[in-house]
Design a protein around this motif. Structure first.
Motif, PDB file in Angstrom:
ATOM      1  N   ARG A  99       0.832  -1.209   0.000  1.00 53.13           N
ATOM      2  CA  ARG A  99       0.000   0.000   0.000  1.00 53.13           C
ATOM      3  C   ARG A  99       0.866   1.258   0.000  1.00 53.13           C
ATOM      4  O   ARG A  99       1.877   1.338   0.701  1.00 53.13           O
ATOM      5  CB  ARG A  99      -0.926   0.027   1.209  1.00 53.13           C
ATOM      6  CG  ARG A  99      -2.119  -0.882   1.071  1.00 53.13           C
ATOM      7  CD  ARG A  99      -3.122  -0.667   2.191  1.00 53.13           C
ATOM      8  NE  ARG A  99      -3.961   0.494   1.966  1.00 53.13           N
ATOM      9  CZ  ARG A  99      -4.881   0.918   2.836  1.00 53.13           C
ATOM     10  NH1 ARG A  99      -5.037   0.288   3.985  1.00 53.13           N
ATOM     11  NH2 ARG A  99      -5.617   1.973   2.573  1.00 53.13           N
ATOM     12  N   GLU A 100       0.429   2.225  -0.781  1.00 52.29           N
ATOM     13  CA  GLU A 100       1.116   3.506  -0.850  1.00 52.29           C
ATOM     14  C   GLU A 100       0.832   4.312   0.418  1.00 52.29           C
ATOM     15  O   GLU A 100      -0.319   4.391   0.871  1.00 52.29           O
ATOM     16  CB  GLU A 100       0.624   4.274  -2.082  1.00 52.29           C
ATOM     17  CG  GLU A 100       1.343   5.566  -2.340  1.00 52.29           C
ATOM     18  CD  GLU A 100       0.808   6.287  -3.570  1.00 52.29           C
ATOM     19  OE1 GLU A 100       1.470   7.239  -4.005  1.00 52.29           O
ATOM     20  OE2 GLU A 100      -0.272   5.898  -4.077  1.00 52.29           O
ATOM     21  N   GLY A 121      -2.997   4.611   0.723  1.00 50.11           N
ATOM     22  CA  GLY A 121      -3.735   4.591  -0.535  1.00 50.11           C
ATOM     23  C   GLY A 121      -4.017   3.174  -1.002  1.00 50.11           C
ATOM     24  O   GLY A 121      -4.215   2.258  -0.198  1.00 50.11           O
ATOM     25  N   ASP A 122      -4.015   2.965  -2.302  1.00 51.58           N
ATOM     26  CA  ASP A 122      -4.283   1.650  -2.880  1.00 51.58           C
ATOM     27  C   ASP A 122      -3.018   0.785  -2.851  1.00 51.58           C
ATOM     28  O   ASP A 122      -1.913   1.272  -2.603  1.00 51.58           O
ATOM     29  CB  ASP A 122      -4.756   1.795  -4.331  1.00 51.58           C
ATOM     30  CG  ASP A 122      -6.137   2.428  -4.410  1.00 51.58           C
ATOM     31  OD1 ASP A 122      -6.923   2.231  -3.458  1.00 51.58           O
ATOM     32  OD2 ASP A 122      -6.408   3.136  -5.399  1.00 51.58           O
ATOM     33  N   TYR A 123      -3.218  -0.485  -3.138  1.00 48.75           N
ATOM     34  CA  TYR A 123      -2.078  -1.390  -3.282  1.00 48.75           C
ATOM     35  C   TYR A 123      -1.416  -1.172  -4.637  1.00 48.75           C
ATOM     36  O   TYR A 123      -2.093  -1.027  -5.661  1.00 48.75           O
ATOM     37  CB  TYR A 123      -2.533  -2.849  -3.156  1.00 48.75           C
ATOM     38  CG  TYR A 123      -2.564  -3.329  -1.722  1.00 48.75           C
ATOM     39  CD1 TYR A 123      -1.449  -3.922  -1.136  1.00 48.75           C
ATOM     40  CD2 TYR A 123      -3.705  -3.173  -0.941  1.00 48.75           C
ATOM     41  CE1 TYR A 123      -1.463  -4.351   0.179  1.00 48.75           C
ATOM     42  CE2 TYR A 123      -3.732  -3.594   0.377  1.00 48.75           C
ATOM     43  CZ  TYR A 123      -2.611  -4.186   0.937  1.00 48.75           C
ATOM     44  OH  TYR A 123      -2.617  -4.604   2.239  1.00 48.75           O
ATOM     45  N   LYS A 360      -9.198   3.586   5.807  1.00 53.42           N
ATOM     46  CA  LYS A 360      -9.376   2.143   5.658  1.00 53.42           C
ATOM     47  C   LYS A 360      -8.124   1.362   6.062  1.00 53.42           C
ATOM     48  O   LYS A 360      -7.009   1.709   5.684  1.00 53.42           O
ATOM     49  CB  LYS A 360      -9.715   1.802   4.200  1.00 53.42           C
ATOM     50  CG  LYS A 360     -11.059   2.344   3.728  1.00 53.42           C
ATOM     51  CD  LYS A 360     -12.212   1.637   4.406  1.00 53.42           C
ATOM     52  CE  LYS A 360     -13.558   2.062   3.834  1.00 53.42           C
ATOM     53  NZ  LYS A 360     -14.668   1.428   4.577  1.00 53.42           N
ATOM     54  N   ASP A 362      -5.997  -2.400   5.991  1.00 55.48           N
ATOM     55  CA  ASP A 362      -5.556  -3.199   4.847  1.00 55.48           C
ATOM     56  C   ASP A 362      -6.568  -4.256   4.415  1.00 55.48           C
ATOM     57  O   ASP A 362      -6.733  -4.511   3.225  1.00 55.48           O
ATOM     58  CB  ASP A 362      -4.216  -3.862   5.162  1.00 55.48           C
ATOM     59  CG  ASP A 362      -3.122  -2.836   5.438  1.00 55.48           C
ATOM     60  OD1 ASP A 362      -3.189  -1.741   4.864  1.00 55.48           O
ATOM     61  OD2 ASP A 362      -2.218  -3.138   6.234  1.00 55.48           O
ATOM     62  N   VAL A 365      -9.288  -2.812   2.141  1.00 59.23           N
ATOM     63  CA  VAL A 365      -8.843  -2.465   0.788  1.00 59.23           C
ATOM     64  C   VAL A 365      -8.504  -3.716  -0.015  1.00 59.23           C
ATOM     65  O   VAL A 365      -8.882  -3.853  -1.175  1.00 59.23           O
ATOM     66  CB  VAL A 365      -7.617  -1.523   0.861  1.00 59.23           C
ATOM     67  CG1 VAL A 365      -7.055  -1.245  -0.537  1.00 59.23           C
ATOM     68  CG2 VAL A 365      -7.998  -0.219   1.550  1.00 59.23           C
ATOM     69  N   LEU A 366      -7.793  -4.661   0.613  1.00 60.20           N
ATOM     70  CA  LEU A 366      -7.316  -5.845  -0.104  1.00 60.20           C
ATOM     71  C   LEU A 366      -8.403  -6.900  -0.295  1.00 60.20           C
ATOM     72  O   LEU A 366      -8.429  -7.589  -1.305  1.00 60.20           O
ATOM     73  CB  LEU A 366      -6.134  -6.461   0.654  1.00 60.20           C
ATOM     74  CG  LEU A 366      -5.391  -7.597  -0.034  1.00 60.20           C
ATOM     75  CD1 LEU A 366      -4.699  -7.109  -1.305  1.00 60.20           C
ATOM     76  CD2 LEU A 366      -4.365  -8.224   0.905  1.00 60.20           C
TER      77      LEU A 366
END
Length: 711
Positions: A99-100, A121-123, A360, A362, A365-366
């Motif tokens: 993740r960023e 952020g996103d992965y 969020k 991990d 998101v994942l």
């Protein structure tokens, strides 16, 4: 474990009637379409047999009665070949994700402490092709820095994508990888580095500054430190003779044509892949030598027990990669084209300590489909959810309890409950992302109550496994169709298990109704032994007349008629009291840990005394509520140190012990409440959250003397 119902009887009857009508209408079409009958039969089938015909074994999986499995794919007999196979088969598939970090900020707490919070952020993903090339270049760069084949190299780093890339690089270039827990103390780190004579170490910026820098003068052979972080690029203030490099610059060095073109010496199956230093519940850590063929046999056994494992799966990696459970799980995933998204215990969920409120975690998101956990983490989730259930109003709580008990009854029959899952348990399931289909528990025994809770509320099977570093983490994993609790399943296809009589503890392979004894694991997954410790090798390992290697675990188990194993005791946890009674400390702890007032417990007994005592980390919410009820005021530390509170908690756990049918002499007679939680950082538990009894005894020595009348 049925939950207690506390609601108006008329409303209860209405709810039960609705459930009955729903079940009646939907049962037949659902039963015919879902294949539940076959799943139920599969769960009840015999899973392992004694190949000798004797009750104590050796037992093998029914899928490997003739021959134990040792390889995943034809011709892939070393780990570099397995990774190359995965790269060729899944080149463009996402492999490793990180993740960023968008921002970091300090957040002041009401008690004055400052916590660092992150917004992520996103992965960002590396494909299998990209991860493979990164490993090739890094291995080539290490060779250019003077690292030689079959000479040890160490990794001392948190779980992250760079850890696995580094490991794959070492596997490719035949550099035996020495793994060290990131929570080890300075003397243990220095011991591991000096014993293995490493000249190169891979680490992170944080661990270099906080752990490694202070002991560099104690590791005279060390010449090169490779830091996986991008910044800074210069590292002043290090002892003469030590060079510090960034991982990216080492990869750039390795990518130069004159280095990349050099032939690499590929490993043999019998070559050492990893020297894994165990976190060690007693004494200094021991290095376990694990060959390429050992690891491949172990992951072959694990893969067979996970249904439909493949490129549609996403695994979340957050446990220590220096632990055999996490390393094996990630290598299983890589070999089958799964995605691995990295996390940490501090960023795992939306409520985790480093996640800024409103952002969020991990899992959200994942949305992983596969996850491994140690019982300590599952116990924590269980207690947190049940505390929230207690805080619900009467109607909400009773609806939850009714749904829980209804689902428990249904899954025991092999039935699923889509209505309950969607309406009642969806919010709980979302804590792990909402898509988890298999949870794997290992590292320590999982209580029946927690296992059943995870089955019900997270709507997926919990595969409870049993294995050790010395057996590559492989031994047993429970069948995903077997919803019984308290057992660790049948032997994997790579291993066989036999039970050895232990007279002192009163366990015999001839015991009725089930054979019992010390668990001995044999097979290609049994490792090469301890590094530079021949005396311990002679004690714990042996080779039988057929040339098969065995490990003596020290754990006591019993085999059930269907070939599943249950862990019932441990030799090292057995203490003989003054009057001659034997007490299993692990058994006492496993039973009392289910008490809602207890977050963690260590039972202790001195052979010169006639009773058991205990050290307890209490549940803060439950204890503070009890203190308020008893009109006892003060800070958290003052409440824990209050002798009246000790007596109140002792009374509660005594009642729990009697209800669980512990013998009188097994029940702790005195306790000490600890305001300080036990974490790997405190040195009182291992990275797998197993108790370090020696350290706990030293830590609480004054209390031991007080409770036994010495002070």
């Amino acid at each position: 474990m049925k939950l207690k119902e506390d609601m108006n009887p008329l409303l209860l009857q209405v709810f039960r009637s609705v459930v009955w009508v729903y079940s009646f209408i939907t049962f037949l079409p659902w039963y015919l379409l879902s294949g539940t009958g076959a799943s139920l039969e599969r769960g009840k089938r015999v899973k392992a047999l004694s190949v000798s015909g004797r009750p104590g074994g050796p037992y093998r999986s029914v899928n490997s009665v003739r021959q134990l499995a040792s390889t995943l794919y034809p011709g892939c007999d070393t780990l570099d070949k397995v990774f190359e196979y995965a790269k060729q088969r899944f080149p463009d598939r996402d492999c490793l994700g990180t993740r960023e970090v968008l921002s970091e900020e300090d957040e002041a707490q009401p008690n004055g402490k400052v916590f660092k919070k992150v917004i992520l952020g996103d992965y960002i993903w590396l494909s299998y092709e990209e991860a493979y090339q990164a490993a090739v270049q890094f291995g080539s760069g290490l060779a250019a820095l003077g690292q030689r084949p079959q000479y040890n190299i160490a990794i001392f780093c948190e779980t992250r994508a760079e850890w696995l890339i580094s490991a794959q690089a070492c596997f490719m270039y035949n550099f035996p990888l020495v793994t060290l827990y990131s929570t080890l103390g300075g003397p243990a780190i220095a011991h591991g580095l000096n014993e293995t004579e490493v000249t190169h170490i891979i680490t992170s910026k944080d661990l270099l500054q906080t752990r490694l820098k202070d002991i560099l003068l104690e590791v005279p052979r060390l010449q090169h430190i490779i830091v996986v972080d991008d910044k800074p690029t210069t590292w002043p203030g290090f002892p003469r003779g030590i060079s510090v490099h960034n991982m990216a610059t080492v990869q750039e060095l390795g990518a130069k044509p004159e280095n990349l073109s050099k032939p690499r010496r590929q490993p043999l199956p019998s070559d050492i892949a990893v020297i894994m230093y165990t976190s060690g519940s007693t004494g200094i850590p021991k290095g376990v030598m694990i060959s390429h063929s050992n690891i491949i046999a172990g992951i072959t056994g694990m893969a067979e027990r996970i249904p439909n494992l493949g490129e549609n799966d996403t695994y979340i990696g957050y446990l220590p990669l220096a632990h055999v459970l996490e390393l094996s799980a990630e290598l299983v995933c890589v070999s089958h084209g799964c995605r691995i998204g990295y996390s940490s215990p501090q960023t795992l969920a939306d409520q985790s300590t480093k996640i800024k409120k409103g952002s969020k975690g991990d899992t959200s998101v994942l949305q992983p489909t596969l996850m491994a956990a140690v019982p300590e983490i599952m116990d924590r989730i269980y207690k947190n959810v049940m505390t929230k259930v207690e805080e619900m109003n009467s109607v909400q709580r009773t609806l939850f309890v009714l749904a829980y008990n209804y689902k428990m009854e249904q899954i025991s029959k092999g039935n699923s409950t889509p209505l309950c899952d969607g309406l009642v348990f969806r919010k709980v399931r979302s804590l792990l992302g909402g898509k988890t289909r298999v949870l794997l528990s290992g590292g320590a025994p999982l209580s029946a109550a927690t296992q059943r809770f995870m089955n019900i509320c997270f709507c997926c099977p919990v595969g409870q496994g049993y294995g050790l570093t010395e057996t590559c983490g492989a031994g047993t994993i429970s069948d995903m169709w077997d919803y019984s609790t308290g057992r660790v399943g049948a032997p994997l296809v790579c291993s066989e298990i036999t039970l050895k009589d232990w007279e002192e503890g009163g366990y015999y392979s001839t015991d009725k109704p089930n054979p019992r004894g010390e668990i001995l694991i044999g097979g290609p997954n049994v490792t090469m032994g301890y590094y530079k410790n021949e005396a311990k090798n002679q004690e714990d390992f042996f080779v039988d007349g057929n040339g098969q290697r065995w490990f003596c675990t020290g754990d006591i188990g019993e085999f059930h008629p269907d070939g599943c194993l249950k862990i019932i005791d441990r030799k090292k946890d057995l203490v003989k009291l003054q009057a001659g009674e034997y007490v299993s400390l692990g058994k006492v702890e496993a039973i009392l840990k289910n008490c809602p007032f207890i977050d963690n417990i260590c039972a202790y007994a001195n052979s010169d005394e006639s009773y058991v005592i205990g050290f307890i980390v209490p549940n803060q919410k439950q204890l503070m509520a009890l203190a308020e009820q008893k009109r006892i005021r003060g800070s958290w530390e003052e409440i824990c140190n209050n002798s009246e509170m000790e007596m109140e908690v002792l009374e509660i756990i005594t009642e729990a012990a009697i209800a669980a049918k512990l013998e009188r002499f097994e029940i702790p007679r005195k306790i000490r409440l600890s305001a300080e939680p036990w974490t790997p950082e405190t040195g009182l538990v291992t990275d797998a959250f197993k108790l370090k009894r020696k350290e706990l005894k030293t830590h609480y020595q004054d209390d031991i003397e007080r409770m036994y009348g010495g002070k």
